[in-house]
Structure formats: structure tokens, C-alpha cells
Write a protein that holds these residues in place. Structure first.
Motif, PDB file in Angstrom:
ATOM      1  N   GLY A 189      76.245  50.516 102.941  1.00 48.31           N
ATOM      2  CA  GLY A 189      74.943  50.835 103.522  1.00 48.31           C
ATOM      3  C   GLY A 189      73.844  49.956 102.948  1.00 48.31           C
ATOM      4  O   GLY A 189      74.101  49.066 102.123  1.00 48.31           O
ATOM      5  N   GLY A 190      72.623  50.205 103.391  1.00 47.87           N
ATOM      6  CA  GLY A 190      71.480  49.434 102.931  1.00 47.87           C
ATOM      7  C   GLY A 190      70.859  50.022 101.680  1.00 47.87           C
ATOM      8  O   GLY A 190      71.422  50.918 101.052  1.00 47.87           O
ATOM      9  N   HIS A 191      69.659  49.512 101.345  1.00 46.74           N
ATOM     10  CA  HIS A 191      68.987  49.997 100.135  1.00 46.74           C
ATOM     11  C   HIS A 191      68.122  51.222 100.398  1.00 46.74           C
ATOM     12  O   HIS A 191      67.769  51.948  99.460  1.00 46.74           O
ATOM     13  CB  HIS A 191      68.147  48.890  99.504  1.00 46.74           C
ATOM     14  CG  HIS A 191      67.174  48.254 100.443  1.00 46.74           C
ATOM     15  ND1 HIS A 191      66.038  48.889 100.893  1.00 46.74           N
ATOM     16  CD2 HIS A 191      67.167  47.018 101.029  1.00 46.74           C
ATOM     17  CE1 HIS A 191      65.368  48.094 101.695  1.00 46.74           C
ATOM     18  NE2 HIS A 191      66.036  46.940 101.811  1.00 46.74           N
ATOM     19  N   GLY A 192      67.775  51.488 101.656  1.00 42.59           N
ATOM     20  CA  GLY A 192      66.994  52.668 101.991  1.00 42.59           C
ATOM     21  C   GLY A 192      65.645  52.728 101.307  1.00 42.59           C
ATOM     22  O   GLY A 192      65.110  53.812 101.074  1.00 42.59           O
ATOM     23  N   GLY A 193      65.081  51.571 100.982  1.00 40.89           N
ATOM     24  CA  GLY A 193      63.784  51.545 100.318  1.00 40.89           C
ATOM     25  C   GLY A 193      63.854  51.711  98.813  1.00 40.89           C
ATOM     26  O   GLY A 193      62.816  51.689  98.128  1.00 40.89           O
ATOM     27  N   HIS A 194      65.069  51.863  98.263  1.00 40.56           N
ATOM     28  CA  HIS A 194      65.247  52.025  96.812  1.00 40.56           C
ATOM     29  C   HIS A 194      65.278  50.638  96.170  1.00 40.56           C
ATOM     30  O   HIS A 194      66.157  49.824  96.456  1.00 40.56           O
ATOM     31  CB  HIS A 194      66.553  52.768  96.531  1.00 40.56           C
ATOM     32  CG  HIS A 194      66.694  53.261  95.134  1.00 40.56           C
ATOM     33  ND1 HIS A 194      66.962  52.423  94.072  1.00 40.56           N
ATOM     34  CD2 HIS A 194      66.602  54.516  94.610  1.00 40.56           C
ATOM     35  CE1 HIS A 194      67.057  53.142  92.968  1.00 40.56           C
ATOM     36  NE2 HIS A 194      66.825  54.413  93.269  1.00 40.56           N
ATOM     37  N   GLY A 196      65.948  49.613  93.170  1.00 41.50           N
ATOM     38  CA  GLY A 196      67.125  49.321  92.355  1.00 41.50           C
ATOM     39  C   GLY A 196      68.291  48.870  93.207  1.00 41.50           C
ATOM     40  O   GLY A 196      68.975  47.883  92.891  1.00 41.50           O
ATOM     41  N   MET A 197      68.507  49.559  94.317  1.00 40.63           N
ATOM     42  CA  MET A 197      69.583  49.176  95.228  1.00 40.63           C
ATOM     43  C   MET A 197      69.280  47.848  95.912  1.00 40.63           C
ATOM     44  O   MET A 197      70.184  47.044  96.169  1.00 40.63           O
ATOM     45  CB  MET A 197      69.796  50.265  96.274  1.00 40.63           C
ATOM     46  CG  MET A 197      70.526  51.476  95.738  1.00 40.63           C
ATOM     47  SD  MET A 197      72.203  51.088  95.190  1.00 40.63           S
ATOM     48  CE  MET A 197      73.013  50.825  96.758  1.00 40.63           C
ATOM     49  N   ARG A 198      68.030  47.613  96.191  1.00 37.01           N
ATOM     50  CA  ARG A 198      67.636  46.327  96.783  1.00 37.01           C
ATOM     51  C   ARG A 198      68.037  45.173  95.859  1.00 37.01           C
ATOM     52  O   ARG A 198      68.585  44.158  96.298  1.00 37.01           O
ATOM     53  CB  ARG A 198      66.123  46.307  97.021  1.00 37.01           C
ATOM     54  CG  ARG A 198      65.645  45.146  97.897  1.00 37.01           C
ATOM     55  CD  ARG A 198      64.119  45.011  97.808  1.00 37.01           C
ATOM     56  NE  ARG A 198      63.434  46.260  98.057  1.00 37.01           N
ATOM     57  CZ  ARG A 198      63.054  46.683  99.263  1.00 37.01           C
ATOM     58  NH1 ARG A 198      63.307  45.949 100.336  1.00 37.01           N
ATOM     59  NH2 ARG A 198      62.420  47.844  99.392  1.00 37.01           N
ATOM     60  N   SER A 199      67.794  45.349  94.561  1.00 36.77           N
ATOM     61  CA  SER A 199      68.150  44.326  93.586  1.00 36.77           C
ATOM     62  C   SER A 199      69.657  44.144  93.482  1.00 36.77           C
ATOM     63  O   SER A 199      70.162  43.021  93.392  1.00 36.77           O
ATOM     64  CB  SER A 199      67.568  44.688  92.211  1.00 36.77           C
ATOM     65  OG  SER A 199      67.968  43.767  91.226  1.00 36.77           O
ATOM     66  N   VAL A 200      70.398  45.255  93.505  1.00 37.32           N
ATOM     67  CA  VAL A 200      71.864  45.180  93.428  1.00 37.32           C
ATOM     68  C   VAL A 200      72.421  44.398  94.614  1.00 37.32           C
ATOM     69  O   VAL A 200      73.272  43.509  94.454  1.00 37.32           O
ATOM     70  CB  VAL A 200      72.484  46.590  93.373  1.00 37.32           C
ATOM     71  CG1 VAL A 200      74.001  46.522  93.534  1.00 37.32           C
ATOM     72  CG2 VAL A 200      72.127  47.278  92.056  1.00 37.32           C
ATOM     73  N   ILE A 201      71.952  44.718  95.807  1.00 37.66           N
ATOM     74  CA  ILE A 201      72.420  44.013  97.008  1.00 37.66           C
ATOM     75  C   ILE A 201      72.118  42.523  96.909  1.00 37.66           C
ATOM     76  O   ILE A 201      72.973  41.674  97.215  1.00 37.66           O
ATOM     77  CB  ILE A 201      71.776  44.624  98.267  1.00 37.66           C
ATOM     78  CG1 ILE A 201      72.339  46.027  98.519  1.00 37.66           C
ATOM     79  CG2 ILE A 201      72.015  43.738  99.495  1.00 37.66           C
ATOM     80  CD1 ILE A 201      71.636  46.801  99.613  1.00 37.66           C
ATOM     81  N   ASN A 202      70.916  42.184  96.473  1.00 37.75           N
ATOM     82  CA  ASN A 202      70.539  40.770  96.339  1.00 37.75           C
ATOM     83  C   ASN A 202      71.451  40.021  95.382  1.00 37.75           C
ATOM     84  O   ASN A 202      71.783  38.852  95.616  1.00 37.75           O
ATOM     85  CB  ASN A 202      69.090  40.657  95.868  1.00 37.75           C
ATOM     86  CG  ASN A 202      68.090  41.039  96.946  1.00 37.75           C
ATOM     87  OD1 ASN A 202      68.419  41.069  98.129  1.00 37.75           O
ATOM     88  ND2 ASN A 202      66.862  41.355  96.543  1.00 37.75           N
TER      89      ASN A 202
END
Length: 278
Positions: A189-194, A196-202
């Protein structure tokens, strides 16, 4: 006389060969570690392998360490190396953030570490780091110390260095959009505006194809700023509910590693909260 002499000669030849199959007393400690072949000889009698098979062996392969095949079989091949699971909890380091809603990922990893006897005292890849097992499955636990918004700077290098498949990188984090103490296990899934998750995906080369466990922290009351809300600690009742949720999550992790994602997701996503059960 000629037939008797031949029989006597054959018997004399066979005995030394049969005798060599026994391990000497100097190597008797190896018996428990040798995977022995469970085969029956044509006469139906139990073979030496059956009599001395080890209870710790899960393989029926012939003895490879003696340097020769058994019963004409090819020497046993080494089993493929098992990749560990990486379980990452997201949060912020330091006492200021300890026990806050934004740090439930850290707390969940601590729950696993305590239950499974895994030490988290080492620092590696910008994270508090631990290695151990859940059942017979190797696991790595990590709590990035980079602050939430840069969590990927830790997660990406760990996954890359240990060559961990993305399907075995589980990220645990707080979710404003889930009811308090509710769990949700998803395969991707996506980061959902989180952030921390945005950084992990990147830092996983933009891939979103890794599992994640979301822990609900509820919505902020009234018009409270979500940034302030996620930094709030839990009250006594919330703490009791959250501790129950962590135990459910721990059971889900064991199912995930030992029985597979689908069974674990069914367990997690159909579970009721402590409040619903009371």
C-alpha cells in the motif's frame, strides 16, 4: 569343500564392511547431528539408519558427512539459506516521545523482543537492532533512531545489506484513520500521509510492495491539531486497551512467520478490540 570355502571367504569380506558403518567412540557425539536415511533393506529388517536416526533431524537424506553416498543415493544437498524477516517499528527516539501515540511502532517491537527473548541493545544502521527467532524463523527487529520523518534512512540499508525480500519487510506504525487499538495487516500500500512510511517507501526505491501493520490511535478530539495529538500519551484505560492489542499483534506475528500472511491477516483483521469484548 570348495562351496564352504567360498562362503567362508564371503563372510570374511562382508564383516569389515558392515562394521565400518558404526561411528567410533571418539565421534559418538556426532550421531545426534547426522541426518540419517530411513530406508528398509529388501529382507524387511530395520537398517542401521533406522536404529540410530536422530529425533532432531527433519530430513530423510543420507549421511553426507561420511564422504560417500548411502544405498547408491547422491550425497544430500545443503538446504537453501532462509532469509530472515525484518520487523521495523516506527517512532521517535528519546524520552520526550516515549509512550506517545506516534511511538506505538516502537512499543510493539519492544513487545516482540520481550516475548521472544531478543536483545535490542545493539545499534546498527541508525537503529536499535536485534536478531533472534520466532519459532524456527530468523527475525531482525529494528527501531530507527533517525526520527520519524527519516525512518527510511535506516530501513532501506538494512533490507539492502541483508538482501531481505520486500515481502519479508514488515513495517509497524501508528494510524490516525483507524479506531483506537484496532489492527490492520496489509500486504502492500501507500504511505497514507504518514511521513515515516513516506520515507521508508522512498528508501526502498519507491516500492510499496511490502507488508505493513497499522495500529489505530484514533482521531484527535474536536479541532485539535493532529501533530499535537500524536504526541500525546495514553490514559490508563487506553493503555490497558493498547496492551491487549499488542498481545493480539504478537500472536499475529507468530502466525505470519510460521503459517503465512493470509492466515495472519484473517486473524488480525477479524479480531475484536478489548472494548468490543467487554
Amino acid at each position: 569343500m570348495r562351496v564352504g570355502a567360498i562362503a567362508s571367504s564371503v563372510s570374511a569380506l562382508r564383516f569389515p564392511i558392515r562394521h565400518r558403518l558404526f561411528l567410533s567412540s571418539n565421534h559418538s557425539h556426532l550421531a545426534g547431528s547426522l541426518p540419517l536415511r530411513r530406508a528398509r533393506c529388501p529382507s524387511g529388517r530395520r537398517t542401521m539408519s533406522e536404529q540410530f536416526s536422530s529425533p532432531f533431524s527433519s530430513s530423510s537424506a543420507p549421511i553426507a558427512s561420511l564422504g560417500r553416498p548411502v544405498d547408491g543415493d547422491i550425497e544430500a544437498k545443503k538446504p537453501p539459506q532462509q532469509h530472515p524477516w525484518l520487523i521495523v517499528g516506527l517512532g521517535n527516539p528519546g524520552k520526550r516521545y516515549s509512550g506517545t501515540r506516534h511511538n506505538v511502532g516502537f512499543e510493539f517491537v519492544d513487545t516482540i523482543a520481550e516475548a521472544e527473548g531478543i536483545s535490542m541493545s545493539s545499534v546498527s544502521f541508525k537503529a536499535l537492532f536485534g536478531k533472534g527467532f520466532i519459532g524456527n524463523v530468523p527475525v531482525m527487529l529494528a527501531k530507527p533512531q533517525t526520527f520519524m520523518n527519516a525512518s527510511g534512512e535506516s530501513v532501506g540499508p538494512i533490507a539492502s545489506y541483508y538482501k531481505i525480500p520486500l515481502k519479508q519487510v514488515l513495517v509497524v506504525f501508528d494510524d490516525l484513520d483507524l479506531p483506537f487499538a484496532k489492527l490492520r495487516l496489509l500486504p502492500k500500500g501507500g504511505h497514507g500521509g504518514h511521513n515515516g512510511m513516506r520515507s521508508v517507501i522512498n528508501h526502498l526505491k519507491g516500492s510499496r510492495d511490502f507488508p505493513r501493520l497499522r495500529i489505530g490511535i484514533g482521531r484527535p478530539p474536536g479541532k485539535m491539531d493532529p501533530v499535537n495529538f500524536v504526541m500525546r500519551p495514553f490514559n490508563k484505560q487506553e493503555r490497558e486497551e493498547l496492551d491487549y492489542t499488542f498481545q493480539q499483534g504478537l500472536a499475529a506475528m507468530r502466525i505470519l512467520l510460521l503459517e503465512g500472511f493470509d492466515k495472519s491477516a484473517t486473524f488480525v483483521n477479524s479480531n475484536k478490540s478489548l472494548e468490543q469484548l467487554s
